[in-house]
Design an enzyme around this catalytic site. Structure first.
Site, mmCIF file in Angstrom:
data_model
loop_
_atom_site.group_PDB
_atom_site.id
_atom_site.type_symbol
_atom_site.label_atom_id
_atom_site.label_comp_id
_atom_site.label_asym_id
_atom_site.label_seq_id
_atom_site.Cartn_x
_atom_site.Cartn_y
_atom_site.Cartn_z
ATOM 1 N N HIS A 1 0.865 -1.221 0.167
ATOM 2 C CA HIS A 1 -0.138 0.107 -0.077
ATOM 3 C C HIS A 1 0.711 1.285 -0.061
ATOM 4 C CE1 HIS A 1 -3.618 2.308 1.314
ATOM 5 N NE2 HIS A 1 -2.792 3.099 1.543
ATOM 6 N N GLU A 2 1.873 1.307 0.936
ATOM 7 C CA GLU A 2 2.584 2.492 1.104
ATOM 8 C C GLU A 2 3.449 2.611 -0.237
ATOM 9 O OE1 GLU A 2 1.730 4.503 3.075
ATOM 10 O OE2 GLU A 2 0.382 3.096 4.482
ATOM 11 N N HIS B 1 1.841 4.393 -2.754
ATOM 12 C CA HIS B 1 1.946 5.968 -2.590
ATOM 13 C C HIS B 1 3.259 6.433 -3.185
ATOM 14 C CE1 HIS B 1 -1.846 5.999 -0.734
ATOM 15 N NE2 HIS B 1 -1.331 5.741 0.448
#
Length: 235
Positions: free
Chosen positions: A134-135, A138
């Site tokens: 997820h990160e 980003h």
């Protein structure tokens, strides 16, 4: 102690029904109060804070072990690292840090810092993998699309949609076992919308949940269908 003397009652912290301390009596008193719903929300927060402080070293050690394994062997983590490297970035064990967090989140990304993994909030290696992925989405978006993190809610909503869709955190099995979601239809999209809306709502620039949902809806079609750097939704 004579037969007429009673064992001292555990000291209760305020009106929360939380008993401070690491001794046997305090631990089991808190355990039973949590199990049978006799502890207030404030008591639960005090208990969790105390537990997280007590387990900080072991939580971080386990997190670091899982992180290092995933950096070497997880297909999605290796793929994302390669694509981030192509854009001039570099994520590794030195800037993917395991820490004890005071907020209820599993991780976060900050361009000048890297990725933080909230060791006290991570359940198992699968959860660590989803959080790193997820990160990393980003981080990829930051390099590829020059995301404006602090003053553009549409940018924030878009990268949250993509991160939840591509990381695997909204797959049906995880939602079933961790969130009690039993739907077979539209579950994936509902999970992504829910997570993106919560994240946007927590930003200072966002007025409220209604405002957050509106922003997510405005960018939904283009961001949900953008699977870069994958050819399609990976998991």
């Amino acid at each position: 102690m004579s037969g007429d003397e009673k064992s001292p009652s555990p000291e209760i912290q305020g009106d929360s029904n939380f008993v401070p301390g690491d001794d046997f009596t305090a631990k089991w008193t808190n355990y039973f109060r949590l199990t049978f719903g006799r502890m207030t929300d404030d008591g639960y927060r005090q208990w969790k804070k105390a537990r997280d402080l007590r387990n900080e070293a072991s939580d971080c050690a386990k997190c670091e072990k899982d992180r290092d394994y995933l950096l070497n062997y997880s297909p999605i983590i290796r793929f994302m690292r390669q694509n981030i490297n192509k854009l001039g970035g570099d994520l590794h064990s030195g800037n993917i840090r395991c820490r004890r967090c005071n907020t209820r989140q599993s991780g976060g990304f900050e361009p000048s810092y890297g990725i933080v993994l909230c060791a006290n909030e991570l359940r198992d290696q699968g959860h660590v993998e989803d959080t790193i992925a997820h990160e990393m989405i980003h981080a990829y978006d930051h390099l590829r699309f020059q995301v404006q993190w602090t003053d553009n809610l549409r940018h924030a909503a878009c990268t949250e949609i993509r991160a939840s869709a591509l990381s695997g955190e909204c797959r049906w099995v995880r939602e079933f076992f961790t969130k009690g979601q039993y739907k077979f239809t539209q579950q994936f999209q509902e999970c992504i919308r829910r997570r993106a809306t919560i994240s946007v709502a927590n930003r200072p620039e966002c007025k409220d949940d209604v405002h957050a949902a509106k922003v997510v809806n405005e960018v939904w079609d283009s961001c949900f269908n953008d699977t870069r750097p994958f050819d399609e939704v990976y998991r």
